[in-house]
Design an enzyme around this catalytic site. Structure first.
Site, PDB file in Angstrom:
ATOM      1  N   TYR A   1       0.833  -1.205   0.000  1.00 34.23           N
ATOM      2  CA  TYR A   1       0.000   0.000   0.000  1.00 34.23           C
ATOM      3  C   TYR A   1       0.870   1.258   0.000  1.00 34.23           C
ATOM      4  O   TYR A   1       0.622   2.203  -0.757  1.00 34.23           O
ATOM      5  CB  TYR A   1      -0.894  -0.042   1.234  1.00 34.23           C
ATOM      6  CG  TYR A   1      -1.914   1.063   1.348  1.00 34.23           C
ATOM      7  CD1 TYR A   1      -3.085   1.038   0.595  1.00 34.23           C
ATOM      8  CD2 TYR A   1      -1.737   2.116   2.244  1.00 34.23           C
ATOM      9  CE1 TYR A   1      -4.041   2.035   0.720  1.00 34.23           C
ATOM     10  CE2 TYR A   1      -2.682   3.114   2.380  1.00 34.23           C
ATOM     11  CZ  TYR A   1      -3.825   3.070   1.612  1.00 34.23           C
ATOM     12  OH  TYR A   1      -4.768   4.067   1.751  1.00 34.23           O
ATOM     13  N   LYS A  11       1.038   4.067  -2.923  1.00 34.19           N
ATOM     14  CA  LYS A  11       0.668   5.445  -2.641  1.00 34.19           C
ATOM     15  C   LYS A  11       1.827   6.407  -2.917  1.00 34.19           C
ATOM     16  O   LYS A  11       1.605   7.555  -3.331  1.00 34.19           O
ATOM     17  CB  LYS A  11       0.202   5.575  -1.190  1.00 34.19           C
ATOM     18  CG  LYS A  11      -1.152   4.907  -0.928  1.00 34.19           C
ATOM     19  CD  LYS A  11      -2.242   5.427  -1.833  1.00 34.19           C
ATOM     20  CE  LYS A  11      -3.634   4.973  -1.433  1.00 34.19           C
ATOM     21  NZ  LYS A  11      -4.672   5.455  -2.363  1.00 34.19           N
TER      22      LYS A  11
END
Length: 336
Positions: free
Chosen positions: A163, A167
Site C-alpha cells: 500500500y 501510494k
C-alpha cells in the site's frame, strides 16, 4: 448555482467512504457524475453493484445527475470504458478523481507476491489507467482536472509495504502528469486524506470502539473531525475553475485542517573539489549531516501534529479560520 455547473466527473471508489462524499458533493455543486465502484471487500474480493447504484440514487433524489459504473480500475480497457461512458452519457469528461483502493496488509517478510501485485494493480495501475485515458481527452480539449488519492502511508507505514509503495507511486505519477500536461491547461494534484472509513473499521482498535459504544468508528465519525465527508470540499475546490493555477501539489486533508505538504528538497549539502572517497564520506557525513540523520524519521500522524502546534503560532484570519506556516522557509505577509 454550483462551482461545478456544467462539469462532468468520474469518481472511482465512490460507493462508500471518502469517494461517496466526493461524488455527492460534486453532484450538489452541479457536476454530472460517473459513480464507479466495483463493490469489493476491503481485500479486493467479491463484486457488489449495490454501493455504486445507491450513491447514484442518492444523487438523483437530490436533483442531480449520475450514472453507475461497476468495472475495475485495474483493467486497462475498462478504465477507457469509464471515460467513454461519461462522454456517451453526459457529452464530455472534465474531472477524474481516483479514490478506489484495497488493503492487503502484511509485514514485508510475510507478504506474498499476490498480495503485493493485487494492491499495486488497484492503486497504482488503477490510477495510471484512468489518468492515461483521461489525458488523451484532456489534451484534445485543452482542459481537465486530475485528483489522485495518495496516503501518509507513502512515508513508511511498516505493515503496508504494498500500500505504501503504491501510494508513493501515485505521488510520482501525479507530479509527472502535472508537469507533462500543464501546457494543455490540465492540472493534477495529490491528496493525503484522513477519515474513519471501513478501512479504519477493519483495524484492531475498531473492536474496542464497538465494545465501548456498540458502533463502528465509521459510524461514530459522522459529523465530527473524523468524518470522511470532510475531504470532499477540498476535492471540489481543486476540480473547480478557482483552482486553475493550482497544479503539481500534495495536499493533506486532516479533519478540519487542509495542509499543503512539502515537496522534496535539499536540506544540507557537502561539496568537494574531487571525488569523495569512502573513508572521507565515513568521516564527514556524520559531521555534516549528523543531527538530521539522527532526528529525521518517516512522518505519520499529521493530524495530531497539527493539534500540537501552540496557539501562539497561529494567525487568526477571521471567520473561524487560523493559518500556520512552517518556520523552515520564509513566507510573505498574509493578505486575506
Amino acid at each position: 448555482m454550483g462551482v461545478l455547473d456544467g462539469k462532468v466527473a468520474l469518481v472511482t471508489g465512490a460507493g462508500r467512504g471518502i469517494g461517496r462524499g466526493v461524488a455527492l458533493l460534486m453532484a450538489k455543486e452541479g457536476a454530472s457524475v460517473v459513480v464507479n465502484d466495483l463493490g469489493v471487500s476491503l481485500d479486493g474480493e467479491g463484486v457488489d453493484t449495490g454501493p455504486a447504484a445507491t450513491v447514484v440514487e442518492e444523487i438523483k433524489a437530490a436533483g442531480g445527475q449520475a450514472v453507475a459504473n461497476t468495472d475495475s480500475v485495474s483493467d486497462y480497457h475498462a478504465a477507457e470504458g469509464m471515460l467513454q461512458q461519461a462522454v456517451d452519457t453526459f457529452g464530455k469528461i472534465d474531472i477524474v478523481v481516483n479514490v478506489a483502493g484495497i488493503l492487503r496488509d502484511r509485514m514485508i517478510f510475510n507478504m506474498s507476491e499476490d498480495e503485493w501485485k493485487a494492491v499495486l494493480a488497484v492503486h497504482l495501475k488503477g490510477n495510471f489507467n484512468v489518468c492515461r485515458w483521461a489525458s488523451v481527452r484532456f489534451r484534445e480539449q485543452r482542459s481537465g482536472r486530475m485528483i489522485n488519492f495518495s496516503s501518509t502511508s507513502a512515508f513508511g507505514a511498516p505493515g503496508q509495504p504494498n500500500y505504501g509503495a503504491a501510494k508513493a507511486g501515485i505521488i510520482g505519477l501525479t507530479l509527472s502528469c502535472a508537469a507533462g500536461l500543464s501546457r494543455y491547461n490540465v492540472t493534477a494534484n495529490a491528496i493525503l486524506p484522513t477519515g474513519h472509513t471501513r478501512m479504519i473499521d477493519s483495524i484492531p482498535r475498531a473492536r474496542e470502539a464497538v465494545a465501548d459504544t456498540g458502533k463502528l468508528p465509521s459510524e461514530l465519525a459522522v459529523g465530527t473531525e473524523r468524518d470522511p465527508a470532510n475531504v470532499a470540499p477540498l476535492i471540489v475546490f481543486l476540480a473547480s475553475d478557482a483552482a486553475q493555477s493550482v497544479n503539481g501539489h500534495i495536499f493533506g486533508s486532516f479533519g478540519y485542517n487542509v495542509a499543503l505538504m512539502s515537496q522534496p528538497k535539499i536540506i544540507k549539502t557537502l561539496r568537494s573539489d574531487h571525488r569523495l572517497s569512502v573513508d572521507e564520506l565515513s568521516q564527514y557525513i556524520p559531521q555534516a549531516f549528523g543531527p538530521e540523520l539522527a532526528s529525521i524519521k518517516n512522518e505519520s500522524g499529521f493530524g495530531s501534529k497539527i493539534a500540537e502546534i501552540p496557539d501562539g503560532q497561529w494567525v487568526d484570519v477571521g471567520d473561524g479560520l487560523r493559518f500556520w506556516g512552517t518556520k523552515l522557509e520564509p513566507y510573505g505577509e498574509l493578505v486575506w
